[in-house]
Design an enzyme around this catalytic site. Structure first.
Site, PDB file in Angstrom:
ATOM      1  N   LYS A 149      -0.510   4.832   4.591  1.00 35.47           N
ATOM      2  CA  LYS A 149      -1.316   3.858   5.348  1.00 35.47           C
ATOM      3  C   LYS A 149      -0.592   3.518   6.645  1.00 35.47           C
ATOM      4  O   LYS A 149       0.539   3.023   6.631  1.00 35.47           O
ATOM      5  CB  LYS A 149      -1.571   2.602   4.513  1.00 35.47           C
ATOM      6  CG  LYS A 149      -2.536   1.629   5.178  1.00 35.47           C
ATOM      7  CD  LYS A 149      -3.007   0.564   4.204  1.00 35.47           C
ATOM      8  CE  LYS A 149      -4.000  -0.389   4.863  1.00 35.47           C
ATOM      9  NZ  LYS A 149      -5.211   0.314   5.339  1.00 35.47           N
TER      10      LYS A 149
ATOM     11  N   HIS B 118       0.834  -1.201   0.000  1.00 31.97           N
ATOM     12  CA  HIS B 118       0.000   0.000   0.000  1.00 31.97           C
ATOM     13  C   HIS B 118       0.872   1.256   0.000  1.00 31.97           C
ATOM     14  O   HIS B 118       2.081   1.193   0.203  1.00 31.97           O
ATOM     15  CB  HIS B 118      -0.921   0.025   1.223  1.00 31.97           C
ATOM     16  CG  HIS B 118      -2.137  -0.830   1.081  1.00 31.97           C
ATOM     17  ND1 HIS B 118      -2.134  -2.166   1.388  1.00 31.97           N
ATOM     18  CD2 HIS B 118      -3.396  -0.546   0.652  1.00 31.97           C
ATOM     19  CE1 HIS B 118      -3.343  -2.677   1.169  1.00 31.97           C
ATOM     20  NE2 HIS B 118      -4.122  -1.710   0.718  1.00 31.97           N
TER      21      HIS B 118
END
Length: 238
Positions: A140, A136
């Site tokens: 995040k 990601h």
């Protein structure tokens, strides 16, 4: 339908556009700097609030919305360990409604169904070891991703030789889940079944957040006419 937005980052703005394109009305937008708007008549008029914020504030947002009689759709992750039982009790015993999913993408819902089916097959073939990797964007905060946890739990449920999932493990009784944070990657989840003879790999690679945003609006449309603790498996019958 009247929708309130809780969290107005990239996802919130994309959800707003898709909701308007589908003919819905955005009656309230709540972000860090206007928390008092939880007490506004505009927020209370919403059929559903769509919430994408941070793990440390998500549960509090649910309580504020429920206090105004507003159902919630949420994609926030990282709160379930501390507050999961409270949410389940509120939905089961107090008439509250939360549609929660670690990932609202239709493609991920399909991928999850494939994951469950493949795990059931691979339970019969112990020569294959299984591991997972998720990638990601650098913003995040939690890891592994909520989607990875959901996928991992599905594998553990269907493969007898795996007791649980863990990060950074070499113990074969656990499903190893690795995480990578780089760039602006929306989300990549890869599951590998490896043996001496060959390798079987399935991957979901999100091109953008648009699929997540559309799924969240579809979930809001579903939630308007349903109640309790809801999730993707209620909306999509695979």
């Amino acid at each position: 339908m009247k929708i309130a937005l809780i969290g107005y980052g990239k996802m919130g703005k994309m959800i707003e556009q898709i909701a308007r394109d589908r003919g819905h009305e955005i009656v309230s937008i709540i972000d860090i700097d206007n928390q008092q708007d939880f007490d506004s008549p505009e927020f209370a008029s919403a059929d559903v609030a769509i919430e994408f914020t941070a793990p440390q504030v998500a549960y509090g947002n649910y309580l504020k919305a429920w206090a105004k009689g507003v159902k919630v759709v949420s994609g926030s992750t990282g709160w379930m360990t501390e507050h999961g039982d409270d949410v389940k009790r509120a939905c089961a015993e107090e008439g509250k409604t939360l549609f929660w999913a670690s990932n609202f993408s239709i493609g991920v819902a399909i991928f999850s169904a494939v994951n469950r089916y493949l795990a059931k097959i691979m339970n019969q073939f112990p020569q294959y070891d299984v591991e997972m990797e998720e990638t990601h964007h650098v913003h995040k905060l939690d890891h592994p991703s909520g989607t990875a946890i959901t996928l991992a739990e599905e594998i553990v449920e269907n493969i007898d030789r795996k007791e649980a999932w863990k990060e950074d493990t070499t113990d074969k009784k656990y499903l190893r889940v690795d995480h990578i944070r780089r760039g602006e990657v929306p989300g990549i989840h890869t599951i590998r079944y490896d043996s001496d003879a060959d390798l079987i790999t399935i991957t979901h690679d999100a091109h953008s957040r648009k699929g997540f945003a559309l799924g969240a609006v579809l979930a809001a449309e579903y939630t308007k006419d349903h109640q309790g603790l809801l999730t993707i498996s209620d909306m999509f019958k695979f």
